[in-house]
Design a protein around this motif. Structure first.
Motif, mmCIF file in Angstrom:
data_model
loop_
_atom_site.group_PDB
_atom_site.id
_atom_site.type_symbol
_atom_site.label_atom_id
_atom_site.label_comp_id
_atom_site.label_asym_id
_atom_site.label_seq_id
_atom_site.Cartn_x
_atom_site.Cartn_y
_atom_site.Cartn_z
ATOM 1 N N LEU A 161 115.281 57.522 185.164
ATOM 2 C CA LEU A 161 116.660 57.091 184.981
ATOM 3 C C LEU A 161 116.624 55.609 184.628
ATOM 4 O O LEU A 161 115.848 54.847 185.205
ATOM 5 C CB LEU A 161 117.499 57.302 186.239
ATOM 6 C CG LEU A 161 117.795 58.742 186.662
ATOM 7 C CD1 LEU A 161 118.575 58.762 187.973
ATOM 8 C CD2 LEU A 161 118.561 59.493 185.580
ATOM 9 N N CYS A 162 117.433 55.216 183.674
ATOM 10 C CA CYS A 162 117.498 53.823 183.237
ATOM 11 C C CYS A 162 118.819 53.229 183.700
ATOM 12 O O CYS A 162 119.886 53.827 183.472
ATOM 13 C CB CYS A 162 117.381 53.758 181.716
ATOM 14 S SG CYS A 162 117.469 52.083 181.035
ATOM 15 N N LEU A 163 118.761 52.086 184.353
ATOM 16 C CA LEU A 163 119.982 51.441 184.837
ATOM 17 C C LEU A 163 120.648 50.689 183.692
ATOM 18 O O LEU A 163 120.130 49.679 183.213
ATOM 19 C CB LEU A 163 119.662 50.477 185.976
ATOM 20 C CG LEU A 163 120.883 49.759 186.562
ATOM 21 C CD1 LEU A 163 121.789 50.741 187.309
ATOM 22 C CD2 LEU A 163 120.458 48.624 187.486
ATOM 23 N N GLY A 164 121.798 51.169 183.262
ATOM 24 C CA GLY A 164 122.578 50.490 182.241
ATOM 25 C C GLY A 164 123.473 49.439 182.871
ATOM 26 O O GLY A 164 124.080 49.669 183.915
ATOM 27 N N THR A 165 123.568 48.292 182.217
ATOM 28 C CA THR A 165 124.285 47.157 182.816
ATOM 29 C C THR A 165 125.551 46.779 182.043
ATOM 30 O O THR A 165 126.113 45.713 182.275
ATOM 31 C CB THR A 165 123.354 45.930 182.872
ATOM 32 O OG1 THR A 165 123.007 45.547 181.526
ATOM 33 C CG2 THR A 165 122.077 46.247 183.638
ATOM 34 N N MET A 166 126.005 47.644 181.146
ATOM 35 C CA MET A 166 127.125 47.287 180.285
ATOM 36 C C MET A 166 128.382 46.945 181.081
ATOM 37 O O MET A 166 129.208 46.145 180.645
ATOM 38 C CB MET A 166 127.427 48.423 179.305
ATOM 39 C CG MET A 166 128.459 48.056 178.239
ATOM 40 S SD MET A 166 128.722 49.369 177.027
ATOM 41 C CE MET A 166 129.571 50.592 178.024
ATOM 42 N N ASN A 167 128.539 47.517 182.269
ATOM 43 C CA ASN A 167 129.735 47.260 183.073
ATOM 44 C C ASN A 167 129.661 45.971 183.882
ATOM 45 O O ASN A 167 130.670 45.538 184.437
ATOM 46 C CB ASN A 167 129.976 48.432 184.037
ATOM 47 C CG ASN A 167 130.417 49.688 183.331
ATOM 48 O OD1 ASN A 167 131.222 49.635 182.406
ATOM 49 N ND2 ASN A 167 129.885 50.832 183.745
#
Length: 323
Positions: free
Chosen positions: A16-22
């Motif tokens: 799983l890749c942690l997305g940081t867009m938020n």
């Protein structure tokens, strides 16, 4: 945690890749730092961001939030596989966007400053640049690699033939080329199965899928709508209207399996050939913890077939539309 190699590379990343867009936009900095701490604690070491995130006049702020977290020490940078992106406009000047050698150099140095690090593990082209020749792009990347600023290179939002062209150019120059493609891919959006996924697999690229829940539509949208928790608007509402009957069947199937819809959608991606890691974009620690359930959810052939009935996929081109 069952770590995976990113495509044909030797780089190990979490599934799983942690997305940081938020981060900074829909998630305050303190909570973003807590989410990243929890991610590492749970074994999620693959973090994805972009220079443009936080958008508009705040572009670059998400990278700054991550940089301040790295500056907190505790081996955070060393334990993280860091991915960021270049392409989007970072100013109003004619050389402050796309993939010219000049913009790549300036954008990379700016990302390094914001992220408070001296290297990027995976530097991704955020979009195809139809105006800059590949020889120029690869020359700029080769210089950055030789300087130790970049270790691996990936693409994002490329068509299958863009991947092929990029790799052919890199091979001609004796360079490794791309190791990954970040593409939208989920149960609703399966068009990448036509050419993007086959091209990526052929060239040894790992697929990092963004929007695995199709903007929340696969995360229990109808149940949330009925309970008044959330009501979709704009493009999301239009997409929901087009796929309402499918999503109704999907949520019913998830309930039958006893699996939260979001977890089921992520688990389906983890069962697809060539997928290295879906990107999860939690706004809270609770959302991150919930997504971890996908790692322990196994889908048998019957469950996968039922999901294909609800959301039909595609054969690779040209068999999808020709003999």
């Amino acid at each position: 945690m069952d770590y995976r190699n990113l495509g044909r590379s030797g780089l190990s990343v979490s599934p799983l890749c942690l997305g940081t867009m938020n981060f900074g936009w829909k998630c305050e900095e303190a909570e973003a730092h807590a989410i990243m701490d929890l991610a590492l604690e749970c074994g999620i070491s693959f973090f994805d961001t972009a220079d443009i995130y936080y958008w508009g006049e705040h572009r670059g702020k998400t990278e700054e939030i991550i940089g301040r977290w790295f500056a907190g020490g505790g081996g955070r940078r060393e334990r993280t596989v860091l991915a960021t992106k270049v392409y989007e406009p970072m100013g109003d000047g004619p050389n402050q966007s796309r993939l010219s050698a000049l913009h790549i150099r300036r954008a990379l140095d700016a990302s390094l400053r914001r992220l408070k690090t001296d290297y990027i593990d995976l530097y991704q082209f955020h979009h195809i640049d139809r105006t800059t020749p590949w020889d120029e792009i690869w020359q700029a990347i080769d210089i950055a690699v030789r300087q130790g600023k970049i270790l691996y290179v990936g693409s994002s939002n490329f068509a299958g033939w863009h991947i092929a062209t990029a790799q052919a150019s890199a091979n001609r120059l004796g360079l490794p080329g791309l190791v990954s493609e970040q593409s939208i891919y989920n149960l609703i959006t399966r068009l990448p199965e036509l050419e993007v996924l086959p091209s990526a697999r052929h060239h040894g690229l790992g697929i990092i899928s963004w929007s695995p829940l199709q903007g929340g539509l696969l995360g229990g949208a109808l149940a949330q709508e009925r309970s008044g928790i959330r009501r979709l608007e704009g493009r999301a509402a239009e997409t929901l209207a087009r796929h309402r009957s499918q999503i109704e069947a999907y949520e019913a199937f998830a309930a039958e399996m006893g699996v939260p819809p979001a977890v089921l959608a992520l688990s389906w991606l983890l069962h697809q050939p060539g997928i290295t890691a879906p990107i999860i974009g939690p706004r809270t620690r609770e959302q991150l913890t919930s997504a971890l359930g996908a790692l322990d959810t196994k889908l048998d052939a019957g469950a996968l077939a039922q999901l294909d009935l609800i959301f039909p996929g595609h054969k690779p081109a040209p068999e999808e539309y020709a003999w």
